[in-house]
Motif scaffolding. Structure first.
Motif, PDB file in Angstrom:
ATOM      1  N   SER A  22     -10.089  -0.360  -3.708  1.00  0.00           N
ATOM      2  CA  SER A  22     -11.213  -1.090  -3.151  1.00  0.00           C
ATOM      3  C   SER A  22     -10.935  -2.622  -2.635  1.00  0.00           C
ATOM      4  O   SER A  22     -10.092  -3.283  -3.350  1.00  0.00           O
TER       5      SER A  22
ATOM      6  N   THR B 162      -3.484  -2.949  -1.494  1.00  0.00           N
ATOM      7  CA  THR B 162      -4.606  -2.886  -0.575  1.00  0.00           C
ATOM      8  C   THR B 162      -5.226  -1.491  -0.298  1.00  0.00           C
ATOM      9  O   THR B 162      -6.039  -1.269   0.448  1.00  0.00           O
ATOM     10  N   ASP B 163      -4.332  -0.529  -1.237  1.00  0.00           N
ATOM     11  CA  ASP B 163      -4.786   0.901  -1.028  1.00  0.00           C
ATOM     12  C   ASP B 163      -5.876   1.206  -2.132  1.00  0.00           C
ATOM     13  O   ASP B 163      -5.876   2.314  -2.567  1.00  0.00           O
TER      14      ASP B 163
ATOM     15  N   ALA C  68       0.983  -1.249   0.155  1.00  0.00           N
ATOM     16  CA  ALA C  68      -0.113  -0.078  -0.032  1.00  0.00           C
ATOM     17  C   ALA C  68       1.071   1.096   0.007  1.00  0.00           C
ATOM     18  O   ALA C  68       2.035   1.166   0.364  1.00  0.00           O
ATOM     19  N   ALA C  69       0.508   2.418  -0.319  1.00  0.00           N
ATOM     20  CA  ALA C  69       0.986   3.669  -0.338  1.00  0.00           C
ATOM     21  C   ALA C  69       1.711   3.949   1.036  1.00  0.00           C
ATOM     22  O   ALA C  69       1.141   3.627   2.115  1.00  0.00           O
TER      23      ALA C  69
ATOM     24  N   GLU D 128       1.739   6.489   2.901  1.00  0.00           N
ATOM     25  CA  GLU D 128       1.085   7.405   3.732  1.00  0.00           C
ATOM     26  C   GLU D 128      -0.211   6.400   4.130  1.00  0.00           C
ATOM     27  O   GLU D 128      -0.713   6.745   5.411  1.00  0.00           O
ATOM     28  N   VAL D 129      -0.662   5.533   3.454  1.00  0.00           N
ATOM     29  CA  VAL D 129      -1.851   4.578   3.948  1.00  0.00           C
ATOM     30  C   VAL D 129      -1.204   3.678   4.942  1.00  0.00           C
ATOM     31  O   VAL D 129      -1.871   3.587   5.864  1.00  0.00           O
ATOM     32  N   GLN D 130      -0.168   3.240   4.786  1.00  0.00           N
ATOM     33  CA  GLN D 130       0.507   2.201   5.807  1.00  0.00           C
ATOM     34  C   GLN D 130       0.815   2.848   6.993  1.00  0.00           C
ATOM     35  O   GLN D 130       0.312   2.587   8.102  1.00  0.00           O
ATOM     36  N   ARG D 131       1.136   4.235   7.047  1.00  0.00           N
ATOM     37  CA  ARG D 131       1.527   4.957   8.535  1.00  0.00           C
ATOM     38  C   ARG D 131       0.180   5.114   8.939  1.00  0.00           C
ATOM     39  O   ARG D 131       0.049   5.076  10.306  1.00  0.00           O
ATOM     40  N   MET D 132      -0.787   5.567   8.439  1.00  0.00           N
ATOM     41  CA  MET D 132      -2.226   5.751   8.724  1.00  0.00           C
ATOM     42  C   MET D 132      -2.644   4.737   9.862  1.00  0.00           C
ATOM     43  O   MET D 132      -3.278   4.877  10.639  1.00  0.00           O
ATOM     44  N   ARG D 133      -2.713   3.574   8.804  1.00  0.00           N
ATOM     45  CA  ARG D 133      -3.289   2.246   9.358  1.00  0.00           C
ATOM     46  C   ARG D 133      -2.453   1.954  10.816  1.00  0.00           C
ATOM     47  O   ARG D 133      -2.979   1.741  11.731  1.00  0.00           O
TER      48      ARG D 133
END
Length: 197
Positions: free
Chosen positions: A176, A173-174, A130-131, A133-138
């Motif tokens: 749908s 996974t970033d 995943a990107a 920023e998506v990884q970090r947020m999760r």
């Protein structure tokens, strides 16, 4: 039987993808869950770990925080722990293969597949990504997680770009859930020569 190693860095969505493989009828061996069971209440490894690392277990099994503090930054202690854990996980994996010997495809869900050389023990590798920023947020949304802990975990893992470069399949996974599920089905179809994919 084809063996597919499934891996990915923290927060990439590997558990979600593993569940999708299971939903498609592919048996999944979860290395982390196996370790948790072996180290949990009445776990088979609890006595050996207590013997090697006194004071790190209780009635609930291994106290992961205490054990982690004892082995952190101590390569000899880590090697001692791995010498206890790895053979037991290997035995559980062999039992899993024996149970599923008649199926055409199984998945080994292993977080540190490349880091431990596990990629040499499977036929193909799928990396979940995943990107950043998506990884970090999760990861930072998880209870008890901090930026410092996240950075420390990342430092022990191969960079995502390197994992993707070494993979036979990359599953994002970033996107749908439907798109991720379609990617999982495409991997299965590719490996099994199934025209449904």
């Amino acid at each position: 039987m084809i063996t597919l190693g499934l891996t990915g860095s923290i927060g990439m969505g590997k558990s979600t993808v593993a569940a999708m493989f299971a939903d498609e009828g592919v048996p999944v061996f979860d290395a982390d869950a196996t370790v948790h069971a072996l180290q949990g209440p009445n776990g088979a490894l609890v006595p050996a770990i207590e013997h090697a690392f006194p004071g790190t277990t209780n009635e609930n099994g291994v106290d992961r925080a205490k054990l982690g503090a004892m082995v952190l930054n101590d390569p000899a202690a880590i090697a001692r722990l791995e010498a206890i854990v790895h053979p037991a996980v290997g035995a559980a994996r062999a039992a899993f293969i024996a149970r599923h010997h008649a199926v055409p495809l199984v998945v080994f869900d292993v977080p540190l597949l490349f880091e431990t050389g596990g990629d040499a023990q499977v036929d193909k590798v799928a990396v979940v990504t995943a990107a950043p920023e998506v990884q970090r947020m999760r990861v930072l949304a998880r209870p008890g997680q901090s930026a410092a802990k996240f950075e420390a975990i990342l430092a022990r893992q191969l960079p995502d770009a390197e994992k993707r470069g070494r993979a036979d399949f990359v599953i994002a996974t970033d996107v749908s859930l439907d798109a991720t599920r379609a990617a999982v089905r495409a991997v299965i179809a590719c490996l099994l020569g199934d025209p449904r994919g």
